[in-house]
Design a protein around this motif. Structure first.
Motif, PDB file in Angstrom:
ATOM      1  N   TYR A 131      42.220 182.232  83.291  1.00 42.75           N
ATOM      2  CA  TYR A 131      41.042 182.005  84.126  1.00 42.75           C
ATOM      3  C   TYR A 131      39.939 182.891  83.594  1.00 42.75           C
ATOM      4  O   TYR A 131      40.183 184.023  83.176  1.00 42.75           O
ATOM      5  CB  TYR A 131      41.363 182.365  85.588  1.00 42.75           C
ATOM      6  CG  TYR A 131      40.147 182.330  86.482  1.00 42.75           C
ATOM      7  CD1 TYR A 131      39.687 181.126  86.989  1.00 42.75           C
ATOM      8  CD2 TYR A 131      39.455 183.493  86.798  1.00 42.75           C
ATOM      9  CE1 TYR A 131      38.575 181.076  87.797  1.00 42.75           C
ATOM     10  CE2 TYR A 131      38.341 183.461  87.604  1.00 42.75           C
ATOM     11  CZ  TYR A 131      37.900 182.248  88.104  1.00 42.75           C
ATOM     12  OH  TYR A 131      36.795 182.208  88.903  1.00 42.75           O
ATOM     13  N   ASN A 132      38.728 182.385  83.616  1.00 47.23           N
ATOM     14  CA  ASN A 132      37.615 183.190  83.126  1.00 47.23           C
ATOM     15  C   ASN A 132      36.336 182.722  83.791  1.00 47.23           C
ATOM     16  O   ASN A 132      36.006 181.545  83.764  1.00 47.23           O
ATOM     17  CB  ASN A 132      37.497 183.062  81.602  1.00 47.23           C
ATOM     18  CG  ASN A 132      36.592 184.124  81.001  1.00 47.23           C
ATOM     19  OD1 ASN A 132      35.902 184.832  81.718  1.00 47.23           O
ATOM     20  ND2 ASN A 132      36.608 184.220  79.689  1.00 47.23           N
ATOM     21  N   ASP A 133      35.648 183.640  84.442  1.00 48.09           N
ATOM     22  CA  ASP A 133      34.294 183.378  84.908  1.00 48.09           C
ATOM     23  C   ASP A 133      33.441 184.558  84.469  1.00 48.09           C
ATOM     24  O   ASP A 133      33.877 185.388  83.682  1.00 48.09           O
ATOM     25  CB  ASP A 133      34.237 183.108  86.416  1.00 48.09           C
ATOM     26  CG  ASP A 133      34.535 184.327  87.294  1.00 48.09           C
ATOM     27  OD1 ASP A 133      34.502 185.462  86.798  1.00 48.09           O
ATOM     28  OD2 ASP A 133      34.802 184.129  88.490  1.00 48.09           O
ATOM     29  N   ARG A 135      32.677 187.269  85.831  1.00 46.89           N
ATOM     30  CA  ARG A 135      33.077 188.593  86.314  1.00 46.89           C
ATOM     31  C   ARG A 135      34.560 188.911  86.081  1.00 46.89           C
ATOM     32  O   ARG A 135      34.927 190.046  85.830  1.00 46.89           O
ATOM     33  CB  ARG A 135      32.775 188.667  87.813  1.00 46.89           C
ATOM     34  CG  ARG A 135      32.991 190.023  88.392  1.00 46.89           C
ATOM     35  CD  ARG A 135      32.540 190.090  89.861  1.00 46.89           C
ATOM     36  NE  ARG A 135      33.097 191.289  90.414  1.00 46.89           N
ATOM     37  CZ  ARG A 135      34.171 191.328  91.190  1.00 46.89           C
ATOM     38  NH1 ARG A 135      34.770 190.231  91.537  1.00 46.89           N
ATOM     39  NH2 ARG A 135      34.641 192.474  91.629  1.00 46.89           N
ATOM     40  N   ILE A 136      35.419 187.906  86.156  1.00 45.25           N
ATOM     41  CA  ILE A 136      36.866 188.119  86.099  1.00 45.25           C
ATOM     42  C   ILE A 136      37.476 187.224  85.021  1.00 45.25           C
ATOM     43  O   ILE A 136      37.146 186.049  84.919  1.00 45.25           O
ATOM     44  CB  ILE A 136      37.539 187.787  87.450  1.00 45.25           C
ATOM     45  CG1 ILE A 136      36.987 188.694  88.556  1.00 45.25           C
ATOM     46  CG2 ILE A 136      39.053 187.914  87.352  1.00 45.25           C
ATOM     47  CD1 ILE A 136      37.436 188.278  89.941  1.00 45.25           C
ATOM     48  N   ALA A 137      38.391 187.799  84.238  1.00 41.12           N
ATOM     49  CA  ALA A 137      39.172 187.026  83.275  1.00 41.12           C
ATOM     50  C   ALA A 137      40.639 187.376  83.455  1.00 41.12           C
ATOM     51  O   ALA A 137      40.995 188.547  83.591  1.00 41.12           O
ATOM     52  CB  ALA A 137      38.725 187.337  81.845  1.00 41.12           C
ATOM     53  N   ILE A 138      41.487 186.357  83.477  1.00 45.16           N
ATOM     54  CA  ILE A 138      42.928 186.555  83.645  1.00 45.16           C
ATOM     55  C   ILE A 138      43.640 185.819  82.523  1.00 45.16           C
ATOM     56  O   ILE A 138      43.370 184.643  82.277  1.00 45.16           O
ATOM     57  CB  ILE A 138      43.422 186.014  85.004  1.00 45.16           C
ATOM     58  CG1 ILE A 138      42.667 186.689  86.158  1.00 45.16           C
ATOM     59  CG2 ILE A 138      44.936 186.198  85.132  1.00 45.16           C
ATOM     60  CD1 ILE A 138      42.915 186.031  87.506  1.00 45.16           C
ATOM     61  N   VAL A 145      44.164 191.469  82.971  1.00 43.45           N
ATOM     62  CA  VAL A 145      43.085 191.104  83.880  1.00 43.45           C
ATOM     63  C   VAL A 145      41.878 191.955  83.507  1.00 43.45           C
ATOM     64  O   VAL A 145      41.995 193.172  83.351  1.00 43.45           O
ATOM     65  CB  VAL A 145      43.473 191.361  85.354  1.00 43.45           C
ATOM     66  CG1 VAL A 145      42.314 191.042  86.288  1.00 43.45           C
ATOM     67  CG2 VAL A 145      44.714 190.568  85.731  1.00 43.45           C
ATOM     68  N   ILE A 146      40.724 191.316  83.372  1.00 41.44           N
ATOM     69  CA  ILE A 146      39.484 192.035  83.083  1.00 41.44           C
ATOM     70  C   ILE A 146      38.539 191.791  84.247  1.00 41.44           C
ATOM     71  O   ILE A 146      38.215 190.644  84.572  1.00 41.44           O
ATOM     72  CB  ILE A 146      38.844 191.556  81.756  1.00 41.44           C
ATOM     73  CG1 ILE A 146      39.836 191.731  80.602  1.00 41.44           C
ATOM     74  CG2 ILE A 146      37.534 192.298  81.490  1.00 41.44           C
ATOM     75  CD1 ILE A 146      39.392 191.084  79.304  1.00 41.44           C
ATOM     76  N   VAL A 147      38.119 192.877  84.890  1.00 45.40           N
ATOM     77  CA  VAL A 147      37.191 192.802  86.007  1.00 45.40           C
ATOM     78  C   VAL A 147      35.978 193.640  85.652  1.00 45.40           C
ATOM     79  O   VAL A 147      36.092 194.853  85.456  1.00 45.40           O
ATOM     80  CB  VAL A 147      37.832 193.313  87.320  1.00 45.40           C
ATOM     81  CG1 VAL A 147      36.841 193.219  88.474  1.00 45.40           C
ATOM     82  CG2 VAL A 147      39.106 192.548  87.630  1.00 45.40           C
ATOM     83  N   ASP A 148      34.829 192.987  85.570  1.00 43.90           N
ATOM     84  CA  ASP A 148      33.581 193.665  85.216  1.00 43.90           C
ATOM     85  C   ASP A 148      33.736 194.546  83.977  1.00 43.90           C
ATOM     86  O   ASP A 148      33.251 195.677  83.942  1.00 43.90           O
ATOM     87  CB  ASP A 148      33.059 194.486  86.398  1.00 43.90           C
ATOM     88  CG  ASP A 148      32.644 193.626  87.573  1.00 43.90           C
ATOM     89  OD1 ASP A 148      32.177 192.493  87.342  1.00 43.90           O
ATOM     90  OD2 ASP A 148      32.780 194.083  88.724  1.00 43.90           O
ATOM     91  N   TYR A 152      42.831 195.680  82.732  1.00 43.95           N
ATOM     92  CA  TYR A 152      44.041 196.082  83.453  1.00 43.95           C
ATOM     93  C   TYR A 152      45.216 195.299  82.881  1.00 43.95           C
ATOM     94  O   TYR A 152      45.128 194.092  82.675  1.00 43.95           O
ATOM     95  CB  TYR A 152      43.924 195.782  84.953  1.00 43.95           C
ATOM     96  CG  TYR A 152      42.766 196.472  85.620  1.00 43.95           C
ATOM     97  CD1 TYR A 152      42.917 197.736  86.158  1.00 43.95           C
ATOM     98  CD2 TYR A 152      41.519 195.858  85.692  1.00 43.95           C
ATOM     99  CE1 TYR A 152      41.848 198.380  86.768  1.00 43.95           C
ATOM    100  CE2 TYR A 152      40.450 196.486  86.302  1.00 43.95           C
ATOM    101  CZ  TYR A 152      40.623 197.745  86.830  1.00 43.95           C
ATOM    102  OH  TYR A 152      39.564 198.371  87.432  1.00 43.95           O
TER     103      TYR A 152
END
Length: 161
Positions: A131-133, A135-138, A145-148, A152
């Motif tokens: 998932y990727n938008d 702000r967040i990528a999973i 997980v990448i948040v801003d 992680y």
């Protein structure tokens, strides 16, 4: 895909193992077999498996106990129960212990292969989720997980920075 998949077939009847092994091998899968639950666990703990086809009525350790142990060791490993036990309580017990599918003998060869393929597709879909938008990528493949912009690495429901 199929030539990399290893299917463990667990049944104490050599004729059944031979018949079941033939089906996936014709489709390009690799198969290994075990004659009882203890032997199956030994294989599962030492080899990378894609899926298990598991009988219920076996000596030394039955399929239900084997299923429970496999779930502890490999919670995401697809397991298809293949048994003569067609009563509702056996089916429910199998599903409650973590079976992904339950097929009763006698069975259709094409149906069994279709069910195996369906389980392998589900496993692949879960393992490649992304998932990727803005702000967040999973990325489930790398458990990242990448948040801003902060990365992680996720393991068993806990995030580690």
């Amino acid at each position: 895909m199929a030539d990399q998949e290893v299917i463990l077939i667990v049944d104490d009847e050599p004729e059944i193992v031979a018949a079941i092994s033939y089906l996936p091998e014709e489709e390009g899968f690799t198969t290994v077999s075990a004659a009882d639950g203890l032997q199956a666990l030994g294989i599962a703990f030492t080899q990378a498996l894609s899926l298990v086809i598991l009988d219920v009525a076996m000596p030394r350790m039955d399929g239900f106990d084997t299923l429970a142990q496999l779930r502890l060791h490999a919670p995401d490993l697809p397991i298809v129960m293949l048994t003569v036990r067609e009563d509702q309580s056996s089916k429910l017990r199998g599903f409650e212990l973590g079976a992904d599918d339950y097929v009763t003998k006698p069975f259709g060869a094409r149906e069994l292969i279709a069910r195996v393929r369906a389980q392998l597709r589900r496993r692949t879909a879960r393992s490649t989720f992304a998932y990727n938008d803005s702000r967040i990528a999973i990325d489930a493949t790398t458990c990242t997980v990448i948040v801003d912009g902060d990365v992680y690495h996720v393991k068993i429901g806990r995030a580690h920075v």
